[in-house]
Design a protein around this motif. Structure first.
Motif, PDB file in Angstrom:
ATOM      1  N   MET A   1     -18.291  -6.133  -4.135  1.00  0.00           N
ATOM      2  CA  MET A   1     -18.171  -6.015  -2.703  1.00  0.00           C
ATOM      3  C   MET A   1     -18.084  -7.417  -2.101  1.00  0.00           C
ATOM      4  SD  MET A   1     -20.773  -4.167  -0.082  1.00  0.00           S
ATOM      5  CE  MET A   1     -19.922  -2.849   0.705  1.00  0.00           C
ATOM      6  N   ALA A   2     -17.211  -7.611  -1.148  1.00  0.00           N
ATOM      7  CA  ALA A   2     -17.021  -8.918  -0.531  1.00  0.00           C
ATOM      8  C   ALA A   2     -18.204  -9.277   0.357  1.00  0.00           C
ATOM      9  CB  ALA A   2     -15.741  -8.916   0.303  1.00  0.00           C
ATOM     10  N   ASN A   3     -18.550 -10.543   0.351  1.00  0.00           N
ATOM     11  CA  ASN A   3     -19.608 -11.041   1.214  1.00  0.00           C
ATOM     12  C   ASN A   3     -19.018 -11.244   2.606  1.00  0.00           C
ATOM     13  OD1 ASN A   3     -21.599 -12.388   2.566  1.00  0.00           O
ATOM     14  ND2 ASN A   3     -22.057 -13.785   0.891  1.00  0.00           N
ATOM     15  N   LYS A   4     -19.461 -10.463   3.585  1.00  0.00           N
ATOM     16  CA  LYS A   4     -18.871 -10.493   4.921  1.00  0.00           C
ATOM     17  C   LYS A   4     -19.350 -11.663   5.762  1.00  0.00           C
ATOM     18  CE  LYS A   4     -17.938  -5.633   4.946  1.00  0.00           C
ATOM     19  NZ  LYS A   4     -18.076  -4.361   5.597  1.00  0.00           N
ATOM     20  N   SER A   5     -20.318 -12.419   5.280  1.00  0.00           N
ATOM     21  CA  SER A   5     -20.799 -13.548   6.061  1.00  0.00           C
ATOM     22  C   SER A   5     -19.948 -14.799   5.857  1.00  0.00           C
ATOM     23  CB  SER A   5     -22.258 -13.844   5.733  1.00  0.00           C
ATOM     24  OG  SER A   5     -22.369 -14.246   4.387  1.00  0.00           O
ATOM     25  N   HIS A   6     -19.050 -14.784   4.897  1.00  0.00           N
ATOM     26  CA  HIS A   6     -18.196 -15.933   4.632  1.00  0.00           C
ATOM     27  C   HIS A   6     -16.733 -15.538   4.801  1.00  0.00           C
ATOM     28  CE1 HIS A   6     -21.569 -18.219   3.156  1.00  0.00           C
ATOM     29  NE2 HIS A   6     -21.902 -17.210   2.382  1.00  0.00           N
ATOM     30  N   PRO A   7     -15.955 -16.371   5.489  1.00  0.00           N
ATOM     31  CA  PRO A   7     -14.530 -16.049   5.645  1.00  0.00           C
ATOM     32  C   PRO A   7     -13.801 -16.175   4.310  1.00  0.00           C
ATOM     33  CG  PRO A   7     -15.041 -18.195   6.599  1.00  0.00           C
ATOM     34  CD  PRO A   7     -16.335 -17.592   6.154  1.00  0.00           C
ATOM     35  N   VAL A   8     -12.750 -15.419   4.174  1.00  0.00           N
ATOM     36  CA  VAL A   8     -11.899 -15.468   2.991  1.00  0.00           C
ATOM     37  C   VAL A   8     -10.957 -16.650   3.126  1.00  0.00           C
ATOM     38  CG1 VAL A   8     -10.111 -14.240   1.704  1.00  0.00           C
ATOM     39  CG2 VAL A   8     -12.031 -12.983   2.686  1.00  0.00           C
ATOM     40  N   GLN A   9     -10.805 -17.405   2.074  1.00  0.00           N
ATOM     41  CA  GLN A   9      -9.844 -18.505   2.089  1.00  0.00           C
ATOM     42  C   GLN A   9      -8.524 -17.995   1.536  1.00  0.00           C
ATOM     43  OE1 GLN A   9     -11.338 -21.973   0.140  1.00  0.00           O
ATOM     44  NE2 GLN A   9     -13.014 -22.231   1.568  1.00  0.00           N
ATOM     45  N   TYR A  10      -7.435 -18.414   2.202  1.00  0.00           N
ATOM     46  CA  TYR A  10      -6.114 -17.936   1.816  1.00  0.00           C
ATOM     47  C   TYR A  10      -5.104 -19.022   2.121  1.00  0.00           C
ATOM     48  CZ  TYR A  10      -2.113 -14.795   1.552  1.00  0.00           C
ATOM     49  OH  TYR A  10      -0.929 -14.201   1.203  1.00  0.00           O
ATOM     50  N   LYS A  11      -4.302 -19.375   1.119  1.00  0.00           N
ATOM     51  CA  LYS A  11      -3.251 -20.359   1.357  1.00  0.00           C
ATOM     52  C   LYS A  11      -2.084 -19.641   2.027  1.00  0.00           C
ATOM     53  CE  LYS A  11      -4.322 -23.552  -2.310  1.00  0.00           C
ATOM     54  NZ  LYS A  11      -3.816 -24.309  -3.448  1.00  0.00           N
ATOM     55  N   LEU A  12      -1.583 -20.240   3.074  1.00  0.00           N
ATOM     56  CA  LEU A  12      -0.535 -19.623   3.868  1.00  0.00           C
ATOM     57  C   LEU A  12       0.672 -20.547   3.930  1.00  0.00           C
ATOM     58  CD1 LEU A  12       0.339 -17.357   5.866  1.00  0.00           C
ATOM     59  CD2 LEU A  12      -0.709 -18.733   7.669  1.00  0.00           C
ATOM     60  N   ARG A  13       1.820 -20.009   3.609  1.00  0.00           N
ATOM     61  CA  ARG A  13       3.059 -20.768   3.717  1.00  0.00           C
ATOM     62  C   ARG A  13       3.819 -20.279   4.936  1.00  0.00           C
ATOM     63  NH1 ARG A  13       5.040 -20.863  -2.595  1.00  0.00           N
ATOM     64  NH2 ARG A  13       3.156 -21.900  -3.334  1.00  0.00           N
ATOM     65  N   MET A  14       4.391 -21.242   5.664  1.00  0.00           N
ATOM     66  CA  MET A  14       5.171 -20.888   6.842  1.00  0.00           C
ATOM     67  C   MET A  14       6.252 -21.940   7.030  1.00  0.00           C
ATOM     68  SD  MET A  14       2.596 -22.020   9.931  1.00  0.00           S
ATOM     69  CE  MET A  14       1.149 -21.304   9.204  1.00  0.00           C
ATOM     70  N   SER A  15       7.219 -21.596   7.843  1.00  0.00           N
ATOM     71  CA  SER A  15       8.293 -22.550   8.104  1.00  0.00           C
ATOM     72  C   SER A  15       7.756 -23.731   8.903  1.00  0.00           C
ATOM     73  CB  SER A  15       9.415 -21.874   8.894  1.00  0.00           C
ATOM     74  OG  SER A  15       8.987 -21.593  10.210  1.00  0.00           O
ATOM     75  N   GLU A  16       8.456 -24.839   8.824  1.00  0.00           N
ATOM     76  CA  GLU A  16       8.064 -26.024   9.581  1.00  0.00           C
ATOM     77  C   GLU A  16       8.130 -25.742  11.083  1.00  0.00           C
ATOM     78  OE1 GLU A  16       6.591 -29.698  10.360  1.00  0.00           O
ATOM     79  OE2 GLU A  16       6.757 -28.770   8.392  1.00  0.00           O
ATOM     80  N   VAL A  17       9.112 -24.959  11.504  1.00  0.00           N
ATOM     81  CA  VAL A  17       9.250 -24.610  12.921  1.00  0.00           C
ATOM     82  C   VAL A  17       8.026 -23.818  13.391  1.00  0.00           C
ATOM     83  CG1 VAL A  17      10.609 -23.254  14.576  1.00  0.00           C
ATOM     84  CG2 VAL A  17      11.767 -24.674  12.872  1.00  0.00           C
ATOM     85  N   MET A  18       7.585 -22.843  12.605  1.00  0.00           N
ATOM     86  CA  MET A  18       6.408 -22.048  12.963  1.00  0.00           C
ATOM     87  C   MET A  18       5.162 -22.930  12.988  1.00  0.00           C
ATOM     88  SD  MET A  18       5.027 -19.185  13.852  1.00  0.00           S
ATOM     89  CE  MET A  18       6.261 -17.951  13.502  1.00  0.00           C
ATOM     90  N   HIS A  19       5.038 -23.807  12.014  1.00  0.00           N
ATOM     91  CA  HIS A  19       3.894 -24.705  11.940  1.00  0.00           C
ATOM     92  C   HIS A  19       3.817 -25.591  13.178  1.00  0.00           C
ATOM     93  CE1 HIS A  19       1.733 -28.350  10.322  1.00  0.00           C
ATOM     94  NE2 HIS A  19       0.861 -27.385  10.121  1.00  0.00           N
ATOM     95  N   GLN A  20       4.933 -26.178  13.565  1.00  0.00           N
ATOM     96  CA  GLN A  20       4.953 -27.047  14.742  1.00  0.00           C
ATOM     97  C   GLN A  20       4.644 -26.265  16.020  1.00  0.00           C
ATOM     98  OE1 GLN A  20       4.969 -30.346  14.682  1.00  0.00           O
ATOM     99  NE2 GLN A  20       5.039 -30.144  12.454  1.00  0.00           N
ATOM    100  N   TRP A  21       5.153 -25.042  16.124  1.00  0.00           N
ATOM    101  CA  TRP A  21       4.878 -24.204  17.293  1.00  0.00           C
ATOM    102  C   TRP A  21       3.384 -23.873  17.370  1.00  0.00           C
ATOM    103  CZ3 TRP A  21       3.099 -19.150  17.971  1.00  0.00           C
ATOM    104  CH2 TRP A  21       3.184 -18.657  19.278  1.00  0.00           C
ATOM    105  N   LEU A  22       2.800 -23.476  16.244  1.00  0.00           N
ATOM    106  CA  LEU A  22       1.375 -23.153  16.223  1.00  0.00           C
ATOM    107  C   LEU A  22       0.516 -24.370  16.553  1.00  0.00           C
ATOM    108  CD1 LEU A  22       1.241 -20.789  13.144  1.00  0.00           C
ATOM    109  CD2 LEU A  22       0.559 -20.192  15.479  1.00  0.00           C
TER     110      LEU A  22
END
Length: 71
Positions: A1-22
């Motif tokens: 069962m996942a520990n709900k007190s700690h956030p899940v780490q996840y590597k996320l890939r996105m376009s450079e355009v999306m990254h700059q907008w965010l």
């Protein structure tokens, strides 16, 4: 069962355009990049749940408060 007190780490890939907008959105909203991404994901989730009439998967745990803290 996942520990709900700690956030899940996840590597996320996105376009450079999306990254700059965010990054620009995060700066404008005085948020970290992570908080901005989480905010957009949460809004998308709420919109989808509202349209489909479903509840949140876990109503007892909201988003990580430290990830959405404005600085």
């Amino acid at each position: 069962m996942a520990n709900k007190s700690h956030p899940v780490q996840y590597k996320l890939r996105m376009s450079e355009v999306m990254h700059q907008w965010l990054k620009a959105q995060a700066k404008e909203n005085h948020r970290t990049l992570l908080a901005e991404i989480n905010m957009h994901l949460e809004h998308a989730r709420e919109r989808i749940e509202k349209q489909s009439g479903t509840k949140k998967a876990d109503d007892t745990v909201e988003s990580n408060p430290s990830a959405s803290t404005k600085i």
